[in-house]
Design an enzyme around this catalytic site. Structure first.
Site, PDB file in Angstrom:
ATOM      1  N   GLU A 159       0.832  -1.205   0.000  1.00  0.00           N
ATOM      2  CA  GLU A 159       0.000   0.000   0.000  1.00  0.00           C
ATOM      3  C   GLU A 159       0.863   1.250   0.000  1.00  0.00           C
ATOM      4  O   GLU A 159       0.567   2.239  -0.674  1.00  0.00           O
ATOM      5  CB  GLU A 159      -0.946   0.008   1.212  1.00  0.00           C
ATOM      6  CG  GLU A 159      -1.977  -1.104   1.220  1.00  0.00           C
ATOM      7  CD  GLU A 159      -3.019  -0.969   0.113  1.00  0.00           C
ATOM      8  OE1 GLU A 159      -3.093   0.089  -0.515  1.00  0.00           O
ATOM      9  OE2 GLU A 159      -3.746  -1.947  -0.120  1.00  0.00           O
ATOM     10  N   ASP A 183      -4.554  -9.529  -8.218  1.00  0.00           N
ATOM     11  CA  ASP A 183      -4.876  -8.630  -9.334  1.00  0.00           C
ATOM     12  C   ASP A 183      -3.705  -7.862  -9.947  1.00  0.00           C
ATOM     13  O   ASP A 183      -3.359  -8.021 -11.119  1.00  0.00           O
ATOM     14  CB  ASP A 183      -6.006  -7.664  -8.930  1.00  0.00           C
ATOM     15  CG  ASP A 183      -5.792  -7.009  -7.558  1.00  0.00           C
ATOM     16  OD1 ASP A 183      -4.760  -7.254  -6.928  1.00  0.00           O
ATOM     17  OD2 ASP A 183      -6.676  -6.235  -7.128  1.00  0.00           O
ATOM     18  N   GLU A 237     -18.677  -5.708  -3.345  1.00  0.00           N
ATOM     19  CA  GLU A 237     -17.322  -6.236  -3.215  1.00  0.00           C
ATOM     20  C   GLU A 237     -17.246  -7.689  -3.688  1.00  0.00           C
ATOM     21  O   GLU A 237     -16.286  -8.094  -4.332  1.00  0.00           O
ATOM     22  CB  GLU A 237     -16.867  -6.133  -1.744  1.00  0.00           C
ATOM     23  CG  GLU A 237     -15.426  -6.528  -1.493  1.00  0.00           C
ATOM     24  CD  GLU A 237     -14.416  -5.522  -2.070  1.00  0.00           C
ATOM     25  OE1 GLU A 237     -14.835  -4.501  -2.630  1.00  0.00           O
ATOM     26  OE2 GLU A 237     -13.209  -5.778  -1.954  1.00  0.00           O
ATOM     27  N   GLU A 291     -12.142   0.408 -10.230  1.00  0.00           N
ATOM     28  CA  GLU A 291     -11.796  -0.532 -11.300  1.00  0.00           C
ATOM     29  C   GLU A 291     -12.778  -0.538 -12.474  1.00  0.00           C
ATOM     30  O   GLU A 291     -12.362  -0.650 -13.633  1.00  0.00           O
ATOM     31  CB  GLU A 291     -11.652  -1.957 -10.734  1.00  0.00           C
ATOM     32  CG  GLU A 291     -10.386  -2.199  -9.923  1.00  0.00           C
ATOM     33  CD  GLU A 291     -10.416  -1.612  -8.524  1.00  0.00           C
ATOM     34  OE1 GLU A 291     -11.487  -1.131  -8.092  1.00  0.00           O
ATOM     35  OE2 GLU A 291      -9.377  -1.638  -7.839  1.00  0.00           O
TER      36      GLU A 291
HETATM   37  C1  DMJ Z   1      -6.342   0.528  -5.230  1.00  0.00           C
HETATM   38  O1  DMJ Z   1      -5.614   0.837  -4.095  1.00  0.00           O
HETATM   39  C2  DMJ Z   1      -5.463  -0.124  -6.252  1.00  0.00           C
HETATM   40  O2  DMJ Z   1      -6.132  -0.091  -7.463  1.00  0.00           O
HETATM   41  C3  DMJ Z   1      -5.110  -1.541  -5.883  1.00  0.00           C
HETATM   42  O3  DMJ Z   1      -4.418  -2.214  -6.909  1.00  0.00           O
HETATM   43  C4  DMJ Z   1      -6.304  -2.358  -5.490  1.00  0.00           C
HETATM   44  N1  DMJ Z   1      -7.498  -1.630  -5.452  1.00  0.00           N
HETATM   45  C5  DMJ Z   1      -7.522  -0.338  -4.842  1.00  0.00           C
HETATM   46  C6  DMJ Z   1      -8.794   0.362  -5.207  1.00  0.00           C
HETATM   47  O4  DMJ Z   1      -9.862  -0.484  -5.335  1.00  0.00           O
END
Ligand code: DMJ
EC number: 3.2.1.-
Length: 580
Positions: free
Chosen positions: A140, A280, A373, A394
């Site tokens: 993060e 992802d 979600e 997204e």
């Molecule tokens: C964001 O912090 C980034 O896109 C991350 O890869 C996963 N998803 C959150 C937002 O949904």
């Protein structure tokens, strides 16, 4: 519901060529795609209002703390996934990193507000420090803070008036380097796989958990690679690449990766995996690292991984989870995070598949008003506990990519629906609030920073892509733009193009070759034919505008990478099956 029109353009390896070209003539595009200039401007205006409603409330009630609590007009520094950071020169009880400001900088440039951008750059330059006793989540911290700082640094060099006055002297890069150096102890494991958590002052804590996720340790390469390229210090890129290589070496015989693992042993903990949470951005960063750094190693990994995903996780338009050892389906669930996938597919050129999935995400969006979600595909119901919608970007992101690739105004209408929902369900006096439960639309007191770095940015770019006019960017997983530059490219891939397709410069047209395309496709010159999309010199369109094919011969040459497209089993031309 209206059904989407089929994707139209052949030149779909967007961002790098078609996208920049389309951005060159927004007014013409507005009239050509039938959406209407006034309507486009109105929607653009709505997104600008949304951004400033979120940003101004953050600045008024939460800055310099991390994030806004929009219902109570309060703030939070205790992001569970980010940990706490301190700032010097602030009261002792202050415990934040001005996260939402860092995350907003690149969006301010995209929106054209360079004055506010400059103000933010100055404030951060003078006040931010990372020498704090705080346990933070590496992933993060990397995508939000490091990525935000690096992207803003590059934008400051290009746009900031401070740079022209000599006031900007790489302060954001120095901050990024300082932060990046604090990441390095996390990589000191027998496997090279980094710990998920690190104390910024003291390094890895005693008895720290050794469990991490695939996305957590496999999607650091864009930010850390960029940091190395900018500073000349190879340690950041080397650490991220070593971790990525190790992760890839752990793949199953089916070329699938698990979702959680142990950083000391290098063994998988969770073998059930998909394209959503925990994995992802691992996929996203393989293809984007290939675009940004031009190394075939990333392409080779992505290529194998993409084929495996399509083979074992895809079921029609849906993606389920499967056991990476057997390929057997484990969970039949749609998740909000998966909605990034059509965007990645569009970047690749697999527009037909992207459109198919995007349509299904939109169906679910329409059913609930937003994307829950988690949604149980086999029962057609919400997951009992994961019913929230935290303003995730997204779906808007994929909508933006698909519009850039197709110029189909239907995607602009999808954007209207997203904007309508966000304003109707989540806008409150003090900002935009997350939805706790999409079945009741009860709100939660949290405005995540990615609402400003991603959600608003992608919606804005959907209606106004002038930011993309003069440069080719890729966006990090947090929506921070990084320019694709020939100087960051390691080598020029083989140019496999029949010479009679090489277009020469029309003396009346300015050369619009992108940094990437001129590197990977040295003869690339863009030209504009009235009524046709801009194309690169090596581009050979697929035989059928629908991209359908019976054999490889029906497929052309990708406009950006100059690689030959081939025919998939499902009968679509794409780059993912390229044979070298
Ligand atoms: C964001 O912090 C980034 O896109 C991350 O890869 C996963 N998803 C959150 C937002 O949904």
């Amino acid at each position: 519901m209206r059904s989407p029109r089929p994707a139209r353009l052949a030149a779909v390896a967007l961002l790098l060529a078609a996208l920049a070209a389309a951005a060159a003539a927004p007014a013409a595009a507005a009239s050509r795609d039938g959406y209407g200039r006034a309507r486009r401007l109105r929607m653009r205006g709505k997104v600008v209002e949304m951004f400033y409603h979120a940003y101004d409330n953050y600045m008024a009630y939460a800055f310099p703390h991390d994030e806004l609590k929009p219902l109570t007009k309060g703030f939070t520094d205790s992001l569970s996934e980010l940990g706490n950071l301190n700032l010097e020169h602030l009261p002792q009880d202050y415990n934040g990193s001005a996260l939402t400001l860092v995350e907003s900088l690149s969006s301010l440039v995209v929106l054209g507000n360079l004055t506010e951008f400059d103000r933010g750059v100055s404030w951060l330059s003078e006040n931010l420090t990372f020498d704090v006793d705080a346990r933070v989540n590496l992933f993060e911290c990397n995508i939000r803070l490091l990525g935000g700082l690096i992207s803003a640094h590059i934008l400051a060099k290009d746009y900031s008036s401070q740079n022209k006055d000599g006031v900007y002297q790489n302060q954001l890069l120095h901050l990024a380097e300082n932060l990046g150096s604090r990441f390095l102890p996390a990589f000191e494991t027998p496997t090279g796989l980094p710990y998920a958590w690190i104390n910024l002052k003291y390094g890895v804590m005693e008895n720290e958990t050794t469990e991490t996720s695939t996305s957590g340790c496999g999607s650091l390469i864009l930010e850390m690679g960029a940091l190395s390229r900018l500073t000349g210090d190879p340690r950041y890129e080397a650490a991220a690449l070593r971790a990525l290589r190790k992760l890839w070496s752990m793949r199953s015989s089916l070329n699938l990766v698990g979702s959680t693992l142990d950083v000391l042993s290098g063994n998988w903990i969770e073998y059930s995996s998909g394209i959503g949470a925990g994995v992802d951005s691992f996929y996203e960063y393989l293809i984007k690292a290939y675009i940004l750094f031009g190394s075939d190693e990333y392409w080779d990994m992505f290529h194998s991984a993409y084929l495996a995903v399509q083979k074992y996780f895809r079921h029609g338009p849906w993606y389920h989870e499967a056991d990476i050892r057997t390929g057997e389906a484990t969970h039949w669930q749609l998740t909000s995070l998966q909605a990034f996938w059509p965007g990645v597919q569009t970047l690749l050129g697999d527009v037909a598949a992207a459109n198919l999935s995007h349509r299904e995400f939109y169906n679910v969006w329409q059913r609930f008003g937003v994307l829950p979600e988690r949604y149980l595909l086999d029962y057609g119901i919400l997951h009992p506990t994961e019913k929230y919608y935290p303003l995730r970007p997204e779906f808007a992101e994929s909508t933006f990519y698909l519009y850039q690739a197709t110029k189909d105004p239907w995607y602009l209408e999808v954007g209207e629906s997203i904007i309508g929902s966000l304003n109707y369900y989540t806008k409150v006096e003090g900002g935009f609030a997350s939805i706790r439960d999409v079945s009741t639309m009860n709100l939660e007191d949290h405005q995540h920073s990615f609402f400003l770095s991603e959600t608003c940015k992608y919606l804005f770019l959907l209606y106004d892509d002038s930011f993309l006019r003069n440069k080719n960017y890729i966006f990090t997983t947090e929506g921070h733009p990084l320019p694709v530059m020939s100087t960051w490219h390691e080598k020029t891939p083989r140019l496999d193009v029949p010479t009679n397709w090489t277009v020469v410069k029309d003396g009346n047209q300015p050369i619009r070759a992108s940094a990437l395309s001129s590197k990977v496709c040295p003869e690339t010159i863009f030209r504009q034919n009235v009524g046709s999309p801009w194309e690169s010199a090596c581009h050979i369109p697929d035989v059928f505008p629908s991209h359908r094919c019976r054999a490889d011969d029906d497929c052309g040459i990708e406009s950006v990478t100059c690689k030959r497209r081939t025919c998939s089993m499902a009968g679509y031309c794409g780059l993912w099956l390229a044979v070298y």
